[in-house]
Design a protein around this motif. Structure first.
Motif, PDB file in Angstrom:
ATOM      1  N   LYS A   8      30.980  11.823  25.967  1.00 33.70           N
ATOM      2  CA  LYS A   8      31.615  12.213  27.832  1.00 33.70           C
ATOM      3  C   LYS A   8      32.427  13.316  28.151  1.00 33.70           C
ATOM      4  O   LYS A   8      33.348  14.056  27.063  1.00 33.70           O
ATOM      5  CB  LYS A   8      32.024  10.368  27.973  1.00 33.70           C
ATOM      6  CG  LYS A   8      31.424   9.807  28.221  1.00 33.70           C
ATOM      7  CD  LYS A   8      31.147   8.022  28.193  1.00 33.70           C
ATOM      8  CE  LYS A   8      30.587   7.485  27.909  1.00 33.70           C
ATOM      9  NZ  LYS A   8      30.375   5.526  29.014  1.00 33.70           N
ATOM     10  N   LEU A   9      32.762  13.643  29.159  1.00 32.09           N
ATOM     11  CA  LEU A   9      33.570  14.408  30.067  1.00 32.09           C
ATOM     12  C   LEU A   9      35.153  14.208  29.472  1.00 32.09           C
ATOM     13  O   LEU A   9      35.060  13.300  30.662  1.00 32.09           O
ATOM     14  CB  LEU A   9      33.165  15.296  31.191  1.00 32.09           C
ATOM     15  CG  LEU A   9      34.300  15.962  31.879  1.00 32.09           C
ATOM     16  CD1 LEU A   9      33.965  17.457  31.385  1.00 32.09           C
ATOM     17  CD2 LEU A   9      34.310  16.242  33.323  1.00 32.09           C
ATOM     18  N   PRO A  10      36.328  14.550  28.592  1.00 31.54           N
ATOM     19  CA  PRO A  10      37.113  14.036  28.162  1.00 31.54           C
ATOM     20  C   PRO A  10      37.830  13.974  29.665  1.00 31.54           C
ATOM     21  O   PRO A  10      37.873  14.925  30.803  1.00 31.54           O
ATOM     22  CB  PRO A  10      37.728  14.311  27.461  1.00 31.54           C
ATOM     23  CG  PRO A  10      36.883  15.449  27.179  1.00 31.54           C
ATOM     24  CD  PRO A  10      35.936  15.350  28.125  1.00 31.54           C
ATOM     25  N   PRO A  37      33.084  24.781  20.321  1.00 32.69           N
ATOM     26  CA  PRO A  37      33.140  24.874  22.344  1.00 32.69           C
ATOM     27  C   PRO A  37      31.813  25.143  22.937  1.00 32.69           C
ATOM     28  O   PRO A  37      30.851  25.092  22.026  1.00 32.69           O
ATOM     29  CB  PRO A  37      33.914  26.067  22.471  1.00 32.69           C
ATOM     30  CG  PRO A  37      34.998  26.284  21.202  1.00 32.69           C
ATOM     31  CD  PRO A  37      33.649  26.080  20.532  1.00 32.69           C
ATOM     32  N   VAL A  38      31.785  24.047  23.258  1.00 30.41           N
ATOM     33  CA  VAL A  38      30.308  23.271  24.097  1.00 30.41           C
ATOM     34  C   VAL A  38      29.720  24.036  25.306  1.00 30.41           C
ATOM     35  O   VAL A  38      28.654  24.031  25.845  1.00 30.41           O
ATOM     36  CB  VAL A  38      29.738  22.283  23.580  1.00 30.41           C
ATOM     37  CG1 VAL A  38      29.551  22.408  22.360  1.00 30.41           C
ATOM     38  CG2 VAL A  38      30.238  20.776  24.954  1.00 30.41           C
ATOM     39  N   PRO A  51      35.382  21.317  23.398  1.00 28.23           N
ATOM     40  CA  PRO A  51      34.895  21.447  21.943  1.00 28.23           C
ATOM     41  C   PRO A  51      33.591  20.064  21.789  1.00 28.23           C
ATOM     42  O   PRO A  51      34.684  18.720  22.335  1.00 28.23           O
ATOM     43  CB  PRO A  51      36.308  21.468  21.415  1.00 28.23           C
ATOM     44  CG  PRO A  51      37.255  20.660  22.001  1.00 28.23           C
ATOM     45  CD  PRO A  51      37.099  21.366  23.966  1.00 28.23           C
ATOM     46  N   CYS A  52      33.738  19.849  21.606  1.00 27.63           N
ATOM     47  CA  CYS A  52      32.795  18.428  21.024  1.00 27.63           C
ATOM     48  C   CYS A  52      32.883  17.664  19.789  1.00 27.63           C
ATOM     49  O   CYS A  52      33.182  18.831  18.671  1.00 27.63           O
ATOM     50  CB  CYS A  52      31.644  18.924  20.931  1.00 27.63           C
ATOM     51  SG  CYS A  52      29.892  17.833  20.500  1.00 27.63           S
ATOM     52  N   GLY A  72      34.732  11.122  32.102  1.00 30.78           N
ATOM     53  CA  GLY A  72      34.024  10.206  32.165  1.00 30.78           C
ATOM     54  C   GLY A  72      32.635   9.962  31.849  1.00 30.78           C
ATOM     55  O   GLY A  72      31.445   9.698  31.364  1.00 30.78           O
ATOM     56  N   ALA A  73      31.537  11.085  32.594  1.00 30.54           N
ATOM     57  CA  ALA A  73      30.433  11.013  32.898  1.00 30.54           C
ATOM     58  C   ALA A  73      29.673  11.760  31.722  1.00 30.54           C
ATOM     59  O   ALA A  73      30.234  12.815  31.009  1.00 30.54           O
ATOM     60  CB  ALA A  73      30.336  12.208  34.021  1.00 30.54           C
ATOM     61  N   PRO A  74      28.538  11.455  31.118  1.00 32.90           N
ATOM     62  CA  PRO A  74      27.568  11.993  30.585  1.00 32.90           C
ATOM     63  C   PRO A  74      27.814  13.454  30.485  1.00 32.90           C
ATOM     64  O   PRO A  74      27.522  14.439  31.354  1.00 32.90           O
ATOM     65  CB  PRO A  74      27.023  11.717  30.219  1.00 32.90           C
ATOM     66  CG  PRO A  74      26.720  10.310  30.896  1.00 32.90           C
ATOM     67  CD  PRO A  74      27.862  10.353  32.251  1.00 32.90           C
ATOM     68  N   LEU A  75      28.008  14.246  29.596  1.00 30.86           N
ATOM     69  CA  LEU A  75      28.600  15.729  29.296  1.00 30.86           C
ATOM     70  C   LEU A  75      26.916  16.526  28.342  1.00 30.86           C
ATOM     71  O   LEU A  75      26.146  17.163  28.206  1.00 30.86           O
ATOM     72  CB  LEU A  75      30.030  16.102  28.662  1.00 30.86           C
ATOM     73  CG  LEU A  75      29.635  17.855  28.778  1.00 30.86           C
ATOM     74  CD1 LEU A  75      29.882  18.441  30.388  1.00 30.86           C
ATOM     75  CD2 LEU A  75      31.351  17.860  27.979  1.00 30.86           C
ATOM     76  N   LEU A  76      26.538  15.612  27.164  1.00 28.44           N
ATOM     77  CA  LEU A  76      25.606  16.021  26.494  1.00 28.44           C
ATOM     78  C   LEU A  76      25.891  15.374  25.063  1.00 28.44           C
ATOM     79  O   LEU A  76      26.220  14.388  25.491  1.00 28.44           O
ATOM     80  CB  LEU A  76      25.294  17.395  25.827  1.00 28.44           C
ATOM     81  CG  LEU A  76      26.862  17.635  24.997  1.00 28.44           C
ATOM     82  CD1 LEU A  76      27.149  17.200  23.864  1.00 28.44           C
ATOM     83  CD2 LEU A  76      27.318  19.603  25.207  1.00 28.44           C
TER      84      LEU A  76
END
Length: 478
Positions: A8-10, A37-38, A51-52, A72-76
């Motif tokens: 999730k987006l931190p 980094p993604v 970064p992941c 908090g939204a899904p990033l990947l």
């Protein structure tokens, strides 16, 4: 078998609630390492490479370039696993393992502010299938084969197919993400009529977004067709050039949106007042010239006027600490701050930013000048971190660089004051009883009237003006 984890987006810094995706650095099917980094995102404060915390195969990305995501939204999602890292889909039940923002035992722990991976691993949380739903037959793996270092899956990974009622219709739908199904329901999109662009026809969010745009365009075209007779009649009735003009709409987001929010909050919460004074800066300019001449051609960086004014501000705040404070509105308390973290306004291509010189009260003019130069260069290249843009206690605004004499600055919330400096230019001035041409500058102080009265604010501004007119006054505090 691989475990599909959701990243999730931190939290990217103090007070930041969303970020705009500028550029994806990985594609679906790419193998990523821990802390790689993604994605590059732009917040209201800085450009950041995220970064992941997981290593594995990217199975899905959420959000197109240019779109905004809340924290908090899904990033990947990433398929991880020592023996099955190339599997790109969840297990037979069509449910992915979800990692909360607290982290996973397989993470690195080296991510961004407010987001850590050092906590114990979270339990797998199954996504409950909707009523009358089931999994379809297995299909090919959703991600391409990984390099030799990643073992191939022992069996094909199934593509989850939701079978059930979608928008009132029955039938199988090749879709994994509950987010995609919910988005389709909200916009009344029939998933059965879509052709998925993912592996084995898997319907992705991008497919639903495209369908939503097409539906909107169709609705707009129908509305425009129905309104054409009315518009034509109105055009004949009112033949005005302004009638055909279209207003431009510019989204308030990113840096511009953050500035708008902060200034609006400052105006609505802080009862501010402004006082100003003209000062003869001739002696200050002469002192600066002497300092720089003494350093010689290769004696180090030159001392700037802004650095001298910053040093004057720290000396003034030591005498008038009321202006180095903030107001706790909930507790109805004035909080006097122990140190001076001096912000200075810097205009960049991305908009107005305020980098912060930490512990300015412990620095001399040369040290402050070097830090201002360093932060200014980072601001121009868009490389300032959120930490370098937050935590200020007092702001110095040199709007004189724009060729103006004066202004009434808006306080940088939640600070208590801001000093504005106009251009320094030759003006007629009475000096030692005679009219002379002197280098004159206008200084303006906007202050929170809750933390002090006009006498304190006037005393602060007068001390600053005295130091500008007679730099030797500063010797008492050096």
């Amino acid at each position: 078998m691989a475990q599909v984890l959701e990243f999730k987006l931190p939290d990217l810094g103090e007070g930041l609630t969303e970020a705009e995706i500028v550029r994806w650095l990985v594609e679906v099917g790419d193998v990523v390492a821990i802390d790689q980094p993604v994605v590059e995102v732009e917040t209201a404060k800085a450009m950041v490479e995220v970064p992941c915390p997981y290593g594995g195969v990217v199975t899905a990305r959420f959000g197109e370039e240019g779109s905004e995501l809340p924290v908090g939204a899904p990033l990947l999602t990433v398929a991880v696993g020592a023996t099955d890292a190339s599997s790109a889909a969840p297990g037979d039940d069509g449910a992915a393992a979800e990692e909360p923002s607290g982290g996973s035992g397989s993470g690195s722990g080296n991510v961004l502010v407010g987001y850590g991976t050092g906590a114990p691993a979270a339990r797998r949380r199954r996504i409950r299938p909707e009523r009358n739903t089931a999994s379809a037959a297995p299909a090919a793996p959703a991600a391409p084969a990984a390099p030799a270092a990643v073992s191939a899956p022992s069996r094909p990974a199934p593509v989850a197919v939701a079978v059930g009622e979608v928008n009132g219709r029955q039938g199988p739908v090749a879709v994994v993400s509950p987010l995609v199904r919910r988005l389709a329901r909200q916009h009344e999109i029939d998933l059965r009529g879509l052709t998925g662009s993912g592996p084995d026809g898997l319907i992705l969010r991008a497919d639903v977004d495209s369908a939503i745009r097409q539906a909107g365009q169709a609705t707009e075209a129908a509305t425009r067709t129905a309104a054409e007779p009315v518009v034509a009649e109105a055009s004949r009735a009112v033949a005005s050039p302004a009638a055909s003009a279209t207003a431009e709409r510019i989204p308030l987001r990113g840096v511009r949106g953050a500035v708008a929010d902060k200034l609006s909050r400052s105006r609505s919460e802080i009862p501010d007042a402004t006082c100003w004074v003209d000062a003869d800066a001739t002696e200050l300019m002469a002192a600066r010239a002497a300092m720089n001449a003494a350093s010689g051609p290769s004696g180090g960086p030159k001392v700037s006027v802004l650095a001298l004014l910053a040093r004057i501000c720290t000396a003034a705040l030591a005498r008038y600490p009321e202006l180095n404070s903030t107001v706790d509105t909930a507790a109805r308390e004035i909080v006097r701050l122990p140190g001076v973290h001096l912000g200075f306004a810097a205009q960049t291509e991305r908009g107005l930013v305020v980098p912060v010189v930490r512990d300015a009260h412990t620095r001399n003019a040369e040290s402050i000048g070097a830090e201002i130069a360093r932060l200014t260069e980072l601001a121009r290249t868009g490389k300032l971190s959120p930490a370098q843009l937050t935590g200020g206690t007092f702001t110095l605004n040199n709007y004189g660089v724009f060729g103006v004499d004066g202004s009434t600055p808006i306080i940088n919330h939640p600070e208590a004051a801001m000093l504005g400096v106009g251009r320094i230019m030759p003006k007629p001035w009475v000096h030692q009883g005679e009219l002379a041409v002197r280098q004159v500058v206008q200084l303006s102080l906007t202050f929170d009237h809750r933390v002090c009265d006009g006498g304190t604010a006037g005393g602060f501004l007068r001390y600053v003006a005295d130091c500008v007119e007679q730099p030797a006054v500063l010797l008492r505090t050096l």
